[in-house]
Design a protein around this motif. Structure first.
Motif, PDB file in Angstrom:
ATOM      1  N   ASP A   9      19.087  11.661  59.189  1.00 36.90           N
ATOM      2  CA  ASP A   9      20.289  10.857  58.436  1.00 36.90           C
ATOM      3  C   ASP A   9      20.061  10.108  57.367  1.00 36.90           C
ATOM      4  N   ILE A  49      20.942  10.181  53.212  1.00 43.78           N
ATOM      5  CA  ILE A  49      21.516   9.223  52.428  1.00 43.78           C
ATOM      6  C   ILE A  49      20.667   9.073  51.075  1.00 43.78           C
ATOM      7  N   ARG A  97      21.024  12.037  49.037  1.00 37.11           N
ATOM      8  CA  ARG A  97      22.610  12.131  48.522  1.00 37.11           C
ATOM      9  C   ARG A  97      22.568  11.117  47.243  1.00 37.11           C
ATOM     10  N   LEU A 131      29.434  13.092  49.825  1.00 36.21           N
ATOM     11  CA  LEU A 131      29.247  13.090  51.295  1.00 36.21           C
ATOM     12  C   LEU A 131      29.378  14.531  51.912  1.00 36.21           C
ATOM     13  N   LEU A 182      26.744  17.389  55.191  1.00 28.57           N
ATOM     14  CA  LEU A 182      27.024  17.870  56.626  1.00 28.57           C
ATOM     15  C   LEU A 182      26.337  18.789  57.272  1.00 28.57           C
ATOM     16  N   GLU A 191      26.986   4.283  54.774  1.00 28.57           N
ATOM     17  CA  GLU A 191      26.770   5.709  54.554  1.00 28.57           C
ATOM     18  C   GLU A 191      26.535   6.487  55.879  1.00 28.57           C
ATOM     19  N   LEU A 201      29.194   9.357  57.149  1.00 28.72           N
ATOM     20  CA  LEU A 201      28.361  10.725  57.320  1.00 28.72           C
ATOM     21  C   LEU A 201      28.792  11.337  58.595  1.00 28.72           C
ATOM     22  N   GLN A 206      30.789  14.374  60.035  1.00 33.07           N
ATOM     23  CA  GLN A 206      30.279  15.497  60.605  1.00 33.07           C
ATOM     24  C   GLN A 206      30.910  15.787  61.918  1.00 33.07           C
TER      25      GLN A 206
END
Length: 470
Positions: A234, A238, A241, A248, A252, A308, A312, A316
């Motif tokens: 994860d 970030i 991204r 965002l 996913l 974030e 996220l 999700q």
């Protein structure tokens, strides 16, 4: 102190500082943590710089790369991008373990915006294929857990593993050179697999291995803008991204290609150290880029990252609950999954790879709906999704054919027939997915002049002899 502990300490210090700045009261909101954090794209109309759509993801083995590939496949479909896929003689990989060549890309998927199927990396050939502004990304995993996964997953394919009595990982690591043959087919699964996937020499002589590792790490760092770490997936997303300026919603995912707990083996004390010694190049790669990841996260800002991550995971959870009728998805064995398009490939009878099935009693998953399509692709295994993408892109290719100026047609030579002329090692065996349907033939449609001229630009010509992979 580990990188993660250092990161958590920084988060704590930042939080205390913000509390003091706001008078020491607990009435502050999480908006206070947004200071200094780049704006988060959560709506299509929110104006930021355009999303970067030319991405090459080097899909490494047993590193959560299938989950990442699925994310990229879905992004490409949503944005009508072209995904470079292997010719059908290669299956769902670019004829791995052969070194990547542009000849291995299906002509119906040229020119690509995204490439994310398994390959042995070749920088020069990738640069011929991809646009100049392509961002290169890959992912690594901690050597101990990764090697245990490789040993389990490829135990019936890799001869170095098959020789070990009772399939014992401990026995292999006690005397690896007793079972390992560097020049054998599939030997890349048995030593320094990450280094091999990245195009390096997995069996570099020990005499100067430290110098080679430093040079190889530096070379990798020059090519790849981001090296993700599987244990911090994860957090890696970030950074990705921000690197690509994606929404965002583009990040996913659900975890794919997982083994059951019964297919995993816990590492006894001392084994992780032995694994690192045996896979010394991979260990050096991982250590360097794990440290690099946390430096990049610190530069982004602990408060920003924490915010974030929270958003996220919240988004999700909402998506997953919507797809699975309000509950979390239940992992199922391939035999339990009714939809054959969702059954994960099983490497052997000794390893159980689990997947998901969609419920049939919810409005969000009603067949034919957009929500159903989204949820179906979210959990679709690699082999089936690759086939679906190739079919849709070939259809688009055929529809565009009348718009291209006619020129003499030239047949596309089979990769298999070419192999016997260039003396390359045999391709890795790839078992078909359960109940797989007939595949599209790479020669089903003559190559139009538009693609042929592009092929000339990217260097689709007869290869000379290549060095046999170590």
């Amino acid at each position: 102190m580990s990188q993660k502990k250092i990161f958590l300490v920084i988060v704590a210090i930042s939080t205390v500082s913000l509390l003091l700045h706001h008078g020491g009261h607990f009435s502050w909101t999480m908006e206070a943590l947004h200071l200094g954090c780049p704006s988060l794209r959560t709506h299509p109309s929110f104006s930021l710089k355009p999303k970067h759509t030319n991405v090459a993801f080097l899909k490494t083995h047993k590193t959560a790369s299938t989950t990442m590939q699925n994310l990229l496949f879905r992004f490409a479909e949503r944005h009508n991008l072209t995904v470079g896929l292997p010719v059908q003689a290669c299956g769902h990989q670019f004829c791995y373990p052969r070194t990547f060549s542009t000849h291995l890309v299906h002509p119906h998927t040229l020119p690509p915006n995204v490439v994310t199927s398994h390959m042995r990396f070749n920088r020069a050939e990738m640069q011929r294929l991809m646009p100049n502004d392509t961002i290169y990304v890959t992912i690594l995993r901690e050597p101990g857990s990764m090697f245990e996964s490789l040993f389990s997953y490829y135990n019936q394919y890799c001869q170095s593993f098959k020789r070990v009595p009772n399939g014992s990982l401990e026995a292999f690591l006690d005397e690896p050179w007793r079972y390992y043959r560097p020049d054998e087919n599939d030997s890349m699964y048995a030593r320094n697999t990450l280094t091999f996937d990245l195009g390096g020499d997995k069996d570099h002589p020990e005499a100067d291995v430290a110098a080679y590792a430093r040079a190889f790490v530096a070379k990798t760092e020059r090519v790849f803008s981001l090296v993700m770490i599987a244990e911090y997936f994860d957090e890696s997303l970030i950074l990705l991204r921000h690197l690509l300026s994606w929404d965002l919603e583009d990040m996913l995912y659900v975890k794919l290609n997982m083994r059951t707990s019964g297919s995993k083996h816990s590492l006894s004390p001392g084994l992780p150290a032995k694994i690192r010694v045996w896979n010394n190049l991979d260990a050096r790669l991982y250590d360097h880029f794990n440290t690099s990841l946390w430096h990049q996260l610190a530069a982004l800002g602990p408060a920003c990252v924490a915010r974030e991550l929270r958003l996220l995971r919240r988004a999700q959870e909402k998506l997953v609950r919507g797809c699975f009728g309000g509950g979390l998805p239940q992992l199922r064995s391939a035999a339990q999954i009714k939809n054959k398009e969702l059954r994960p490939w099983q490497p052997s009878a000794k390893v159980d790879i689990v997947g998901y099935d969609l419920p049939t009693n919810t409005n969000a998953t009603r067949p034919g709906s957009l929500a159903h399509e989204l949820c179906l692709k979210l959990i679709m295994p690699e082999v089936q999704y690759t086939r679906v993408l190739l079919r849709s892109q070939s259809l688009r290719y055929r529809r565009s054919y009348p718009l291209r100026s006619p020129q003499p047609q030239q047949p596309i030579r089979s990769v298999l027939s070419r192999r016997q002329h260039v003396g390359m090692q045999p391709m890795h065996r790839q078992a078909p997915p359960p109940e797989s349907g007939p595949a599209l033939s790479p020669t089903a449609t003559p190559r139009p002049p538009g693609t042929q001229s592009r092929a000339t630009r990217v260097g689709l010509r007869s290869p000379g002899p290549q060095r046999k992979t170590p």
